[in-house]
Design a protein around this motif. Structure first.
Motif, PDB file in Angstrom:
ATOM      1  N   TYR A  11       0.826  -1.212   0.000  1.00 36.35           N
ATOM      2  CA  TYR A  11       0.000   0.000   0.000  1.00 36.35           C
ATOM      3  C   TYR A  11       0.859   1.260   0.000  1.00 36.35           C
ATOM      4  O   TYR A  11       0.667   2.169  -0.818  1.00 36.35           O
ATOM      5  CB  TYR A  11      -0.930  -0.010   1.210  1.00 36.35           C
ATOM      6  N   GLU A  13       3.927   1.604  -0.800  1.00 38.22           N
ATOM      7  CA  GLU A  13       4.692   1.670  -2.046  1.00 38.22           C
ATOM      8  C   GLU A  13       3.834   2.260  -3.156  1.00 38.22           C
ATOM      9  O   GLU A  13       4.298   3.099  -3.940  1.00 38.22           O
ATOM     10  CB  GLU A  13       5.166   0.266  -2.419  1.00 38.22           C
ATOM     11  N   TRP A  14       2.568   1.852  -3.211  1.00 36.61           N
ATOM     12  CA  TRP A  14       1.647   2.412  -4.206  1.00 36.61           C
ATOM     13  C   TRP A  14       1.435   3.906  -3.967  1.00 36.61           C
ATOM     14  O   TRP A  14       1.493   4.709  -4.902  1.00 36.61           O
ATOM     15  CB  TRP A  14       0.307   1.670  -4.153  1.00 36.61           C
ATOM     16  N   ASN A  18       2.505   6.111  -7.113  1.00 36.27           N
ATOM     17  CA  ASN A  18       1.416   6.119  -8.095  1.00 36.27           C
ATOM     18  C   ASN A  18       0.410   7.246  -7.916  1.00 36.27           C
ATOM     19  O   ASN A  18      -0.645   7.221  -8.553  1.00 36.27           O
ATOM     20  CB  ASN A  18       0.667   4.783  -8.049  1.00 36.27           C
ATOM     21  N   THR A  19       0.703   8.217  -7.094  1.00 35.54           N
ATOM     22  CA  THR A  19      -0.284   9.270  -6.834  1.00 35.54           C
ATOM     23  C   THR A  19       0.175  10.643  -7.308  1.00 35.54           C
ATOM     24  O   THR A  19      -0.437  11.653  -6.952  1.00 35.54           O
ATOM     25  CB  THR A  19      -0.608   9.329  -5.328  1.00 35.54           C
ATOM     26  N   GLU A 308     -10.148  -2.270 -10.693  1.00 35.53           N
ATOM     27  CA  GLU A 308      -8.798  -2.061 -11.229  1.00 35.53           C
ATOM     28  C   GLU A 308      -8.846  -1.431 -12.608  1.00 35.53           C
ATOM     29  O   GLU A 308      -8.068  -0.520 -12.921  1.00 35.53           O
ATOM     30  CB  GLU A 308      -8.028  -3.386 -11.254  1.00 35.53           C
ATOM     31  N   THR A 323      -7.937   5.538  -4.431  1.00 37.49           N
ATOM     32  CA  THR A 323      -7.230   4.376  -3.892  1.00 37.49           C
ATOM     33  C   THR A 323      -8.040   3.100  -4.134  1.00 37.49           C
ATOM     34  O   THR A 323      -9.191   3.011  -3.691  1.00 37.49           O
ATOM     35  CB  THR A 323      -6.993   4.532  -2.382  1.00 37.49           C
TER      36      THR A 323
END
Length: 367
Positions: A11, A13-14, A18-19, A308, A323
Protein backbone atom coordinates in the motif's frame (compact mmCIF):
# COMPACT_ATOMS: atom_id res chain seq x y z
CA UNK A 1 7.67 -24.51 8.54
CA UNK A 2 7.95 -20.78 9.11
CA UNK A 3 7.39 -18.63 6.03
CA UNK A 4 9.54 -15.63 5.20
CA UNK A 5 8.25 -12.31 6.47
CA UNK A 6 7.01 -9.73 3.99
CA UNK A 7 9.39 -6.80 4.45
CA UNK A 8 7.43 -4.09 2.66
CA UNK A 9 4.04 -2.43 2.46
CA UNK A 10 2.43 -2.76 -0.94
CA UNK A 11 0.00 0.00 0.00
CA UNK A 12 2.64 2.55 1.00
CA UNK A 13 4.69 1.67 -2.05
CA UNK A 14 1.65 2.41 -4.21
CA UNK A 15 0.97 5.70 -2.40
CA UNK A 16 4.57 6.87 -2.84
CA UNK A 17 4.88 5.90 -6.50
CA UNK A 18 1.42 6.12 -8.09
CA UNK A 19 -0.28 9.27 -6.83
CA UNK A 20 1.70 11.96 -8.65
CA UNK A 21 -1.12 13.16 -10.89
CA UNK A 22 -2.96 16.41 -11.45
CA UNK A 23 -5.90 15.36 -9.28
CA UNK A 24 -5.03 13.00 -6.46
CA UNK A 25 -8.00 11.89 -4.37
CA UNK A 26 -5.85 9.30 -2.64
CA UNK A 27 -4.91 11.36 0.42
CA UNK A 28 -6.77 10.29 3.54
CA UNK A 29 -6.22 13.36 5.70
CA UNK A 30 -6.40 17.13 5.53
CA UNK A 31 -4.15 19.17 3.25
CA UNK A 32 -1.00 20.58 4.83
CA UNK A 33 -1.46 23.32 7.38
CA UNK A 34 0.82 26.29 6.60
CA UNK A 35 3.95 26.48 8.72
CA UNK A 36 3.49 30.24 8.87
CA UNK A 37 0.21 29.66 10.73
CA UNK A 38 1.96 28.21 13.77
CA UNK A 39 2.87 30.65 16.55
CA UNK A 40 6.52 29.62 16.69
CA UNK A 41 9.58 31.79 17.29
CA UNK A 42 11.89 29.80 15.04
CA UNK A 43 14.95 31.65 16.33
CA UNK A 44 14.29 30.15 19.74
CA UNK A 45 14.32 26.53 18.54
CA UNK A 46 17.30 24.29 19.21
CA UNK A 47 18.43 21.19 17.36
CA UNK A 48 18.91 19.07 20.46
CA UNK A 49 18.04 18.99 24.12
CA UNK A 50 16.61 16.80 26.89
CA UNK A 51 14.11 14.37 25.40
CA UNK A 52 15.00 10.86 26.55
CA UNK A 53 11.82 8.77 26.89
CA UNK A 54 9.64 11.63 25.77
CA UNK A 55 10.20 15.39 25.48
CA UNK A 56 8.50 16.43 28.71
CA UNK A 57 6.58 19.51 27.46
CA UNK A 58 5.18 17.43 24.59
CA UNK A 59 4.23 14.54 26.87
CA UNK A 60 2.43 17.00 29.15
CA UNK A 61 0.61 18.64 26.23
CA UNK A 62 -0.59 15.29 24.84
CA UNK A 63 -1.69 14.11 28.29
CA UNK A 64 -3.69 17.30 28.78
CA UNK A 65 -5.30 17.04 25.34
CA UNK A 66 -6.32 13.41 25.88
CA UNK A 67 -7.27 13.66 29.54
CA UNK A 68 -4.84 10.97 30.72
CA UNK A 69 -1.91 10.75 33.15
CA UNK A 70 1.48 11.70 31.74
CA UNK A 71 2.87 8.26 32.61
CA UNK A 72 0.43 6.78 30.08
CA UNK A 73 1.83 8.76 27.10
CA UNK A 74 4.43 7.39 24.69
CA UNK A 75 5.53 9.81 21.98
CA UNK A 76 6.21 8.35 18.54
CA UNK A 77 6.89 9.41 14.98
CA UNK A 78 3.38 9.43 13.56
CA UNK A 79 0.49 7.04 14.10
CA UNK A 80 2.12 4.32 12.00
CA UNK A 81 5.15 4.15 14.28
CA UNK A 82 2.86 4.38 17.30
CA UNK A 83 0.91 1.36 16.03
CA UNK A 84 4.10 -0.56 15.38
CA UNK A 85 5.46 0.18 18.85
CA UNK A 86 2.17 -0.86 20.46
CA UNK A 87 2.03 -4.14 18.58
CA UNK A 88 5.72 -4.90 18.98
CA UNK A 89 5.37 -4.55 22.75
CA UNK A 90 2.50 -7.03 22.85
CA UNK A 91 2.92 -9.60 20.08
CA UNK A 92 5.15 -12.66 20.07
CA UNK A 93 5.60 -14.77 16.92
CA UNK A 94 2.66 -17.13 16.58
CA UNK A 95 0.29 -14.99 18.65
CA UNK A 96 -3.17 -14.51 17.24
CA UNK A 97 -4.36 -11.02 16.31
CA UNK A 98 -7.98 -10.30 15.44
CA UNK A 99 -8.13 -7.54 12.84
CA UNK A 100 -11.17 -5.68 11.53
CA UNK A 101 -12.07 -6.09 7.86
CA UNK A 102 -11.98 -3.92 5.77
CA UNK A 103 -8.77 -2.79 7.41
CA UNK A 104 -6.09 -0.15 7.02
CA UNK A 105 -3.26 -2.18 5.45
CA UNK A 106 -0.36 -0.95 7.60
CA UNK A 107 -2.06 -2.41 10.66
CA UNK A 108 -2.22 -6.00 9.48
CA UNK A 109 1.06 -5.68 7.55
CA UNK A 110 2.89 -4.61 10.73
CA UNK A 111 1.27 -7.35 12.80
CA UNK A 112 2.11 -9.94 10.17
CA UNK A 113 5.72 -8.73 10.05
CA UNK A 114 5.92 -9.25 13.82
CA UNK A 115 4.96 -12.88 13.31
CA UNK A 116 1.30 -12.70 14.29
CA UNK A 117 -1.34 -15.01 12.90
CA UNK A 118 -4.00 -12.66 11.52
CA UNK A 119 -7.69 -13.51 11.71
CA UNK A 120 -10.11 -10.98 10.24
CA UNK A 121 -13.57 -10.15 11.56
CA UNK A 122 -16.14 -8.32 9.46
CA UNK A 123 -17.32 -4.78 9.78
CA UNK A 124 -20.63 -5.17 7.99
CA UNK A 125 -21.03 -2.74 5.09
CA UNK A 126 -24.79 -3.27 5.15
CA UNK A 127 -24.81 -2.02 8.75
CA UNK A 128 -22.59 1.02 8.03
CA UNK A 129 -19.48 -1.02 8.87
CA UNK A 130 -20.61 -1.67 12.42
CA UNK A 131 -18.96 -4.31 14.64
CA UNK A 132 -21.05 -7.17 16.00
CA UNK A 133 -19.39 -8.33 19.25
CA UNK A 134 -21.22 -11.66 19.00
CA UNK A 135 -19.46 -12.43 15.73
CA UNK A 136 -16.16 -11.35 17.24
CA UNK A 137 -16.76 -13.65 20.22
CA UNK A 138 -16.82 -16.66 17.91
CA UNK A 139 -13.27 -15.92 16.73
CA UNK A 140 -11.50 -15.42 20.06
CA UNK A 141 -9.28 -18.28 21.21
CA UNK A 142 -6.78 -18.74 24.06
CA UNK A 143 -4.07 -17.68 21.59
CA UNK A 144 -5.67 -14.29 20.95
CA UNK A 145 -3.41 -11.55 22.25
CA UNK A 146 -4.69 -8.44 20.49
CA UNK A 147 -7.86 -7.07 18.86
CA UNK A 148 -7.21 -4.18 16.46
CA UNK A 149 -9.78 -1.49 15.60
CA UNK A 150 -9.83 1.94 14.00
CA UNK A 151 -12.21 4.60 15.30
CA UNK A 152 -13.25 6.37 13.16
CA UNK A 153 -12.98 3.39 10.82
CA UNK A 154 -10.37 3.61 8.11
CA UNK A 155 -11.52 3.32 5.30
CA UNK A 156 -15.24 4.10 5.91
CA UNK A 157 -15.16 6.74 8.71
CA UNK A 158 -17.79 4.81 10.70
CA UNK A 159 -17.87 5.44 14.46
CA UNK A 160 -17.69 2.64 17.03
CA UNK A 161 -19.97 3.57 19.94
CA UNK A 162 -18.93 3.19 23.56
CA UNK A 163 -21.26 0.24 24.18
CA UNK A 164 -19.59 -1.74 21.42
CA UNK A 165 -16.11 -0.78 22.60
CA UNK A 166 -16.91 -1.92 26.13
CA UNK A 167 -18.23 -5.22 24.79
CA UNK A 168 -15.05 -5.75 22.80
CA UNK A 169 -13.02 -4.90 25.90
CA UNK A 170 -14.87 -7.54 27.93
CA UNK A 171 -14.18 -10.14 25.24
CA UNK A 172 -10.49 -9.22 25.28
CA UNK A 173 -10.31 -9.49 29.07
CA UNK A 174 -11.89 -12.93 28.96
CA UNK A 175 -9.01 -14.13 26.76
CA UNK A 176 -6.22 -12.21 28.50
CA UNK A 177 -5.91 -10.03 25.39
CA UNK A 178 -5.74 -6.29 24.73
CA UNK A 179 -7.63 -3.95 22.41
CA UNK A 180 -5.65 -1.54 20.23
CA UNK A 181 -7.76 1.36 18.96
CA UNK A 182 -6.28 3.65 16.31
CA UNK A 183 -8.04 6.97 16.99
CA UNK A 184 -6.22 9.13 14.45
CA UNK A 185 -9.54 10.22 12.85
CA UNK A 186 -11.61 10.52 16.04
CA UNK A 187 -11.14 14.29 16.38
CA UNK A 188 -13.07 14.71 13.10
CA UNK A 189 -16.18 14.55 15.31
CA UNK A 190 -14.98 17.84 16.84
CA UNK A 191 -16.91 18.71 20.01
CA UNK A 192 -18.95 15.51 19.66
CA UNK A 193 -15.86 13.30 19.80
CA UNK A 194 -16.00 10.77 22.64
CA UNK A 195 -13.22 10.46 25.18
CA UNK A 196 -10.29 8.26 24.29
CA UNK A 197 -10.93 4.52 24.64
CA UNK A 198 -7.99 4.25 27.06
CA UNK A 199 -10.32 5.52 29.78
CA UNK A 200 -12.58 2.46 29.32
CA UNK A 201 -10.09 0.16 31.04
CA UNK A 202 -6.50 -1.12 31.20
CA UNK A 203 -7.18 -3.68 28.47
CA UNK A 204 -7.31 -0.78 25.99
CA UNK A 205 -4.42 1.05 24.39
CA UNK A 206 -4.80 3.83 21.88
CA UNK A 207 -2.78 5.44 19.09
CA UNK A 208 -3.20 8.80 17.39
CA UNK A 209 -1.34 11.81 16.02
CA UNK A 210 -1.68 15.33 14.66
CA UNK A 211 -1.51 14.10 11.07
CA UNK A 212 -4.91 13.30 9.56
CA UNK A 213 -7.22 15.80 11.24
CA UNK A 214 -4.97 18.82 11.53
CA UNK A 215 -2.80 18.79 8.40
CA UNK A 216 0.41 18.47 10.44
CA UNK A 217 1.81 15.22 9.05
CA UNK A 218 5.23 16.79 8.53
CA UNK A 219 5.71 17.08 12.28
CA UNK A 220 5.33 13.28 12.72
CA UNK A 221 3.79 13.96 16.12
CA UNK A 222 2.21 10.67 17.17
CA UNK A 223 1.57 8.90 20.44
CA UNK A 224 0.45 5.75 22.20
CA UNK A 225 -1.77 5.89 25.29
CA UNK A 226 -1.41 2.83 27.51
CA UNK A 227 -1.19 1.85 31.16
CA UNK A 228 2.04 3.15 32.68
CA UNK A 229 3.95 -0.14 32.83
CA UNK A 230 3.19 -0.94 29.18
CA UNK A 231 4.05 2.64 28.17
CA UNK A 232 7.46 2.28 29.81
CA UNK A 233 8.01 -0.98 27.94
CA UNK A 234 7.31 0.78 24.62
CA UNK A 235 9.80 3.54 25.35
CA UNK A 236 12.51 0.96 26.05
CA UNK A 237 11.56 -0.94 22.91
CA UNK A 238 11.81 2.26 20.87
CA UNK A 239 15.50 2.42 21.81
CA UNK A 240 15.88 -0.25 19.11
CA UNK A 241 13.92 1.73 16.50
CA UNK A 242 13.62 5.51 16.62
CA UNK A 243 15.58 6.20 19.86
CA UNK A 244 14.28 9.79 20.21
CA UNK A 245 11.96 11.93 18.13
CA UNK A 246 13.56 14.90 16.31
CA UNK A 247 13.92 17.63 18.93
CA UNK A 248 12.95 20.49 16.60
CA UNK A 249 9.65 18.93 15.58
CA UNK A 250 8.86 18.06 19.20
CA UNK A 251 9.18 21.75 20.04
CA UNK A 252 7.00 22.80 17.10
CA UNK A 253 4.46 20.12 18.01
CA UNK A 254 4.08 21.73 21.43
CA UNK A 255 3.24 25.01 19.73
CA UNK A 256 0.76 23.22 17.47
CA UNK A 257 -0.98 21.59 20.43
CA UNK A 258 -1.23 24.96 22.17
CA UNK A 259 -2.76 26.35 18.95
CA UNK A 260 -4.96 23.30 18.23
CA UNK A 261 -8.32 25.06 18.61
CA UNK A 262 -7.47 27.50 15.82
CA UNK A 263 -6.08 24.73 13.60
CA UNK A 264 -9.25 22.72 14.18
CA UNK A 265 -11.38 25.68 13.07
CA UNK A 266 -9.36 25.90 9.83
CA UNK A 267 -9.64 22.17 9.25
CA UNK A 268 -13.34 22.02 10.02
CA UNK A 269 -14.16 24.92 7.68
CA UNK A 270 -12.33 23.18 4.85
CA UNK A 271 -14.03 19.85 5.49
CA UNK A 272 -17.49 21.40 5.77
CA UNK A 273 -17.12 22.79 2.25
CA UNK A 274 -15.54 19.63 0.89
CA UNK A 275 -18.07 17.29 2.48
CA UNK A 276 -20.89 19.25 0.84
CA UNK A 277 -19.15 18.79 -2.52
CA UNK A 278 -18.66 15.09 -1.85
CA UNK A 279 -22.29 14.54 -0.96
CA UNK A 280 -23.42 16.47 -4.07
CA UNK A 281 -21.18 14.16 -6.07
CA UNK A 282 -22.77 11.08 -4.49
CA UNK A 283 -26.27 12.40 -5.17
CA UNK A 284 -25.33 12.96 -8.82
CA UNK A 285 -23.71 9.53 -9.11
CA UNK A 286 -26.37 7.02 -8.02
CA UNK A 287 -24.46 4.11 -9.54
CA UNK A 288 -22.08 4.31 -6.57
CA UNK A 289 -23.14 2.38 -3.47
CA UNK A 290 -22.25 4.81 -0.69
CA UNK A 291 -24.11 6.58 2.09
CA UNK A 292 -23.75 10.38 2.34
CA UNK A 293 -20.74 11.35 4.42
CA UNK A 294 -21.60 12.66 7.89
CA UNK A 295 -18.06 13.01 9.22
CA UNK A 296 -14.55 12.17 8.12
CA UNK A 297 -12.18 12.68 5.23
CA UNK A 298 -12.92 9.75 2.91
CA UNK A 299 -15.67 8.07 0.92
CA UNK A 300 -15.64 4.31 0.44
CA UNK A 301 -18.12 3.53 -2.36
CA UNK A 302 -18.72 0.23 -4.08
CA UNK A 303 -18.42 0.36 -7.88
CA UNK A 304 -20.72 -1.46 -10.30
CA UNK A 305 -17.83 -2.64 -12.49
CA UNK A 306 -14.22 -3.88 -12.09
CA UNK A 307 -12.30 -1.49 -9.85
CA UNK A 308 -8.80 -2.06 -11.23
CA UNK A 309 -9.90 -1.33 -14.77
CA UNK A 310 -11.69 1.81 -13.62
CA UNK A 311 -8.69 3.08 -11.67
CA UNK A 312 -6.42 2.55 -14.66
CA UNK A 313 -8.86 4.33 -16.98
CA UNK A 314 -9.30 7.22 -14.50
CA UNK A 315 -5.57 7.71 -14.24
CA UNK A 316 -4.70 7.41 -17.92
CA UNK A 317 -7.59 9.42 -19.37
CA UNK A 318 -8.36 11.87 -16.56
CA UNK A 319 -5.00 12.27 -14.75
CA UNK A 320 -6.82 11.43 -11.50
CA UNK A 321 -6.31 8.75 -8.87
CA UNK A 322 -8.42 7.19 -6.15
CA UNK A 323 -7.23 4.38 -3.89
CA UNK A 324 -8.19 0.85 -5.04
CA UNK A 325 -10.13 -0.95 -2.37
CA UNK A 326 -8.13 -4.18 -2.60
CA UNK A 327 -5.53 -2.59 -0.31
CA UNK A 328 -8.18 -2.64 2.45
CA UNK A 329 -9.52 -6.08 1.58
CA UNK A 330 -12.50 -4.69 -0.35
CA UNK A 331 -11.66 -5.08 -4.07
CA UNK A 332 -15.14 -3.97 -5.12
CA UNK A 333 -14.64 -0.50 -3.59
CA UNK A 334 -12.45 2.59 -3.88
CA UNK A 335 -11.44 5.09 -1.24
CA UNK A 336 -11.84 8.74 -2.23
CA UNK A 337 -10.12 11.37 -0.10
CA UNK A 338 -11.89 14.71 0.30
CA UNK A 339 -9.38 16.61 2.48
CA UNK A 340 -7.47 18.47 -0.23
CA UNK A 341 -7.84 21.91 -1.78
CA UNK A 342 -11.54 22.55 -2.45
CA UNK A 343 -11.07 23.57 -6.10
CA UNK A 344 -8.90 20.52 -6.82
CA UNK A 345 -11.43 18.27 -5.09
CA UNK A 346 -14.29 19.69 -7.13
CA UNK A 347 -12.44 19.07 -10.40
CA UNK A 348 -11.25 15.65 -9.29
CA UNK A 349 -14.78 14.55 -8.39
CA UNK A 350 -16.04 15.86 -11.72
CA UNK A 351 -13.45 13.72 -13.48
CA UNK A 352 -14.43 10.67 -11.47
CA UNK A 353 -18.06 11.32 -12.43
CA UNK A 354 -17.16 11.59 -16.12
CA UNK A 355 -15.03 8.47 -15.97
CA UNK A 356 -17.88 6.54 -14.37
CA UNK A 357 -20.19 7.63 -17.19
CA UNK A 358 -17.68 6.52 -19.80
CA UNK A 359 -16.79 3.24 -18.16
CA UNK A 360 -19.64 1.10 -19.63
CA UNK A 361 -18.55 2.11 -23.13
CA UNK A 362 -14.94 1.26 -22.31
CA UNK A 363 -15.96 -2.17 -21.06
CA UNK A 364 -18.03 -2.77 -24.19
CA UNK A 365 -15.03 -1.88 -26.37
CA UNK A 366 -12.86 -4.37 -24.46
CA UNK A 367 -15.33 -7.23 -24.75
Amino acid sequence: MQTARTMRSAYMEWVKTNTKVAYSLAISGIKNYPLSGLPVDFQSLTLSGPGAYGYRPLVEAIAQKCGVHEDCVVTAQGTSMANYLAMAALIEPGDEVLMEHPSYPLLWEAAEYLGAQIRFFERDAAANFAIDPENLKKLITPRTRLIVLTNLHNPSCALIDETTLRAVGELAKSAGARVLVDEVYLDLLWESAPATALLLGPEFLVTSSLTKVYGLSGLRCGWVLAEAQLAQKMYRLNDLFGVNNPYVTDQISCAALAHLKQIAQWSRALLDKNRALANEFLAATPELDCEPLKAGTVLFPRLPFPVEGFCTFLRERYDTVVTPGHFFGAPERVRIGIGGETALLAEGLARVHDALNEMPEQMANLS
